[in-house]
Design a protein around this motif. Structure first.
Motif, PDB file in Angstrom:
ATOM      1  N   THR A  12       0.833  -1.203   0.000  1.00 55.84           N
ATOM      2  CA  THR A  12       0.000   0.000   0.000  1.00 55.84           C
ATOM      3  C   THR A  12       0.868   1.254   0.000  1.00 55.84           C
ATOM      4  O   THR A  12       0.607   2.201  -0.755  1.00 55.84           O
ATOM      5  N   LEU A  13       1.902   1.259   0.819  1.00 56.81           N
ATOM      6  CA  LEU A  13       2.828   2.394   0.856  1.00 56.81           C
ATOM      7  C   LEU A  13       3.521   2.564  -0.494  1.00 56.81           C
ATOM      8  O   LEU A  13       3.672   3.682  -0.999  1.00 56.81           O
ATOM      9  N   PHE A  14       3.947   1.453  -1.112  1.00 58.22           N
ATOM     10  CA  PHE A  14       4.595   1.490  -2.417  1.00 58.22           C
ATOM     11  C   PHE A  14       3.648   2.072  -3.469  1.00 58.22           C
ATOM     12  O   PHE A  14       4.029   2.971  -4.226  1.00 58.22           O
ATOM     13  N   GLY A  15       2.415   1.586  -3.519  1.00 52.08           N
ATOM     14  CA  GLY A  15       1.439   2.091  -4.486  1.00 52.08           C
ATOM     15  C   GLY A  15       1.131   3.565  -4.279  1.00 52.08           C
ATOM     16  O   GLY A  15       1.019   4.330  -5.238  1.00 52.08           O
ATOM     17  N   ALA A  16       1.005   3.975  -3.015  1.00 50.60           N
ATOM     18  CA  ALA A  16       0.755   5.389  -2.722  1.00 50.60           C
ATOM     19  C   ALA A  16       1.938   6.250  -3.162  1.00 50.60           C
ATOM     20  O   ALA A  16       1.748   7.326  -3.740  1.00 50.60           O
ATOM     21  N   GLY A  17       3.144   5.762  -2.913  1.00 52.48           N
ATOM     22  CA  GLY A  17       4.339   6.501  -3.334  1.00 52.48           C
ATOM     23  C   GLY A  17       4.415   6.645  -4.843  1.00 52.48           C
ATOM     24  O   GLY A  17       4.770   7.708  -5.365  1.00 52.48           O
ATOM     25  N   LEU A  18       4.084   5.579  -5.566  1.00 56.28           N
ATOM     26  CA  LEU A  18       4.077   5.644  -7.027  1.00 56.28           C
ATOM     27  C   LEU A  18       3.052   6.654  -7.527  1.00 56.28           C
ATOM     28  O   LEU A  18       3.312   7.423  -8.466  1.00 56.28           O
ATOM     29  N   THR A  19       1.885   6.671  -6.889  1.00 56.88           N
ATOM     30  CA  THR A  19       0.823   7.585  -7.300  1.00 56.88           C
ATOM     31  C   THR A  19       1.194   9.029  -6.990  1.00 56.88           C
ATOM     32  O   THR A  19       1.097   9.902  -7.860  1.00 56.88           O
ATOM     33  N   VAL A  20       1.631   9.290  -5.768  1.00 55.98           N
ATOM     34  CA  VAL A  20       2.007  10.652  -5.375  1.00 55.98           C
ATOM     35  C   VAL A  20       3.183  11.151  -6.212  1.00 55.98           C
ATOM     36  O   VAL A  20       3.239  12.318  -6.601  1.00 55.98           O
ATOM     37  N   GLY A  21       4.121  10.253  -6.523  1.00 56.65           N
ATOM     38  CA  GLY A  21       5.298  10.624  -7.305  1.00 56.65           C
ATOM     39  C   GLY A  21       5.028  10.810  -8.790  1.00 56.65           C
ATOM     40  O   GLY A  21       5.914  11.246  -9.526  1.00 56.65           O
ATOM     41  N   GLY A  22       3.842  10.470  -9.260  1.00 56.49           N
ATOM     42  CA  GLY A  22       3.500  10.654 -10.659  1.00 56.49           C
ATOM     43  C   GLY A  22       3.897   9.492 -11.560  1.00 56.49           C
ATOM     44  O   GLY A  22       3.752   9.577 -12.781  1.00 56.49           O
ATOM     45  N   PRO A  26       1.305   7.747 -17.393  1.00 56.95           N
ATOM     46  CA  PRO A  26       2.158   7.419 -18.538  1.00 56.95           C
ATOM     47  C   PRO A  26       2.693   8.655 -19.270  1.00 56.95           C
ATOM     48  O   PRO A  26       3.828   8.654 -19.736  1.00 56.95           O
ATOM     49  N   ALA A  27       1.906   9.719 -19.346  1.00 55.42           N
ATOM     50  CA  ALA A  27       2.363  10.935 -20.032  1.00 55.42           C
ATOM     51  C   ALA A  27       3.563  11.545 -19.320  1.00 55.42           C
ATOM     52  O   ALA A  27       4.508  12.026 -19.958  1.00 55.42           O
ATOM     53  N   ARG A  28       3.554  11.510 -17.993  1.00 57.28           N
ATOM     54  CA  ARG A  28       4.679  12.059 -17.239  1.00 57.28           C
ATOM     55  C   ARG A  28       5.927  11.199 -17.427  1.00 57.28           C
ATOM     56  O   ARG A  28       7.029  11.711 -17.583  1.00 57.28           O
ATOM     57  N   VAL A  29       5.754   9.888 -17.424  1.00 55.57           N
ATOM     58  CA  VAL A  29       6.893   8.979 -17.610  1.00 55.57           C
ATOM     59  C   VAL A  29       7.484   9.157 -19.005  1.00 55.57           C
ATOM     60  O   VAL A  29       8.699   9.282 -19.166  1.00 55.57           O
ATOM     61  N   LEU A  33      11.226  10.491 -20.265  1.00 57.51           N
ATOM     62  CA  LEU A  33      12.112   9.752 -21.162  1.00 57.51           C
ATOM     63  C   LEU A  33      12.397  10.495 -22.464  1.00 57.51           C
ATOM     64  O   LEU A  33      13.313  10.126 -23.194  1.00 57.51           O
ATOM     65  N   ASP A  34      11.647  11.553 -22.754  1.00 61.85           N
ATOM     66  CA  ASP A  34      11.816  12.322 -23.989  1.00 61.85           C
ATOM     67  C   ASP A  34      12.911  13.380 -23.796  1.00 61.85           C
ATOM     68  O   ASP A  34      12.641  14.570 -23.689  1.00 61.85           O
ATOM     69  N   LEU A  35      14.160  12.927 -23.789  1.00 61.59           N
ATOM     70  CA  LEU A  35      15.288  13.814 -23.490  1.00 61.59           C
ATOM     71  C   LEU A  35      15.495  14.900 -24.536  1.00 61.59           C
ATOM     72  O   LEU A  35      15.993  15.981 -24.220  1.00 61.59           O
ATOM     73  N   PHE A  36      15.142  14.632 -25.788  1.00 59.18           N
ATOM     74  CA  PHE A  36      15.415  15.583 -26.853  1.00 59.18           C
ATOM     75  C   PHE A  36      14.167  16.311 -27.338  1.00 59.18           C
ATOM     76  O   PHE A  36      14.208  17.023 -28.332  1.00 59.18           O
ATOM     77  N   ALA A  44      12.926  12.836 -12.094  1.00 64.07           N
ATOM     78  CA  ALA A  44      14.309  12.805 -11.590  1.00 64.07           C
ATOM     79  C   ALA A  44      14.304  13.062 -10.082  1.00 64.07           C
ATOM     80  O   ALA A  44      15.101  12.465  -9.344  1.00 64.07           O
ATOM     81  N   PHE A  45      13.420  13.923  -9.621  1.00 61.87           N
ATOM     82  CA  PHE A  45      13.322  14.191  -8.188  1.00 61.87           C
ATOM     83  C   PHE A  45      12.759  12.984  -7.439  1.00 61.87           C
ATOM     84  O   PHE A  45      13.179  12.685  -6.318  1.00 61.87           O
ATOM     85  N   VAL A  46      11.800  12.290  -8.056  1.00 59.36           N
ATOM     86  CA  VAL A  46      11.261  11.068  -7.457  1.00 59.36           C
ATOM     87  C   VAL A  46      12.377  10.035  -7.327  1.00 59.36           C
ATOM     88  O   VAL A  46      12.545   9.399  -6.286  1.00 59.36           O
ATOM     89  N   MET A  47      13.162   9.879  -8.387  1.00 65.15           N
ATOM     90  CA  MET A  47      14.263   8.909  -8.354  1.00 65.15           C
ATOM     91  C   MET A  47      15.335   9.315  -7.343  1.00 65.15           C
ATOM     92  O   MET A  47      15.888   8.457  -6.646  1.00 65.15           O
ATOM     93  N   ALA A  48      15.626  10.594  -7.245  1.00 61.89           N
ATOM     94  CA  ALA A  48      16.603  11.055  -6.257  1.00 61.89           C
ATOM     95  C   ALA A  48      16.109  10.764  -4.839  1.00 61.89           C
ATOM     96  O   ALA A  48      16.894  10.358  -3.972  1.00 61.89           O
TER      97      ALA A  48
END
Length: 138
Positions: A12-22, A26-29, A33-36, A44-48
């Motif tokens: 539940t904590l993992f799912g909530a973190g994924l949701t809050v982190g965006g 799919p559009a945000r992900v 990934l669209d570097l160019f 990047a902040f979520v990963m940090a």
């Protein structure tokens, strides 16, 4: 029973973190990934944040004799790297880039956008079934 409760709370904590982190968007992900193109750096902040949590977790793990709910730690080592693992990681990355979802966020997205997430989850389960029944390239 205690292990089931802890597992449910962790999931539940993992799912909530994924949701809050965006990560369930799919559009945000795909934007991340669209570097160019129109790059969206927010993940990047979520990963940090995830890296920071893991730094603390690894420090705590080194001081523990064993996990709370297991006899020993099951940690990866360099012998785990083989062509199948690398190929699977590449396939995972390509799928993540195309769909904008991976398994954890895909399941969490079922609560937010059920139809698109259900399509992704059905494809994911089909792939798992193909692997399970021996259609994994070996």
């Amino acid at each position: 029973m205690r292990t089931v409760i802890v597992t449910l709370l962790a999931g539940t904590l993992f799912g909530a973190g994924l949701t809050v982190g965006g990560m369930t968007d799919p559009a945000r992900v795909i934007g991340f990934l669209d570097l160019f193109g129109d790059w969206d750096p927010t993940l990047a902040f979520v990963m940090a944040g995830a890296v920071a949590v893991m730094v603390v977790a690894w420090a705590v793990q080194k001081r523990l004799a064993h996990p709370l709910f297991a006899q020993k730690f099951s940690l990866p080592d360099r012998t785990d790297l083989d062509p199948r693992l690398v190929g699977g990681a590449v396939l995972f990355g390509v799928g993540w880039g195309i769909a904008g979802l991976c398994p954890g966020p895909g399941l969490a997205a079922l609560a937010i956008a059920p139809l698109p997430a259900a399509i992704f989850c059905a494809a994911m389960l089909a792939g798992m079934a193909l692997h399970r029944f021996g259609f994994d390239g070996d």
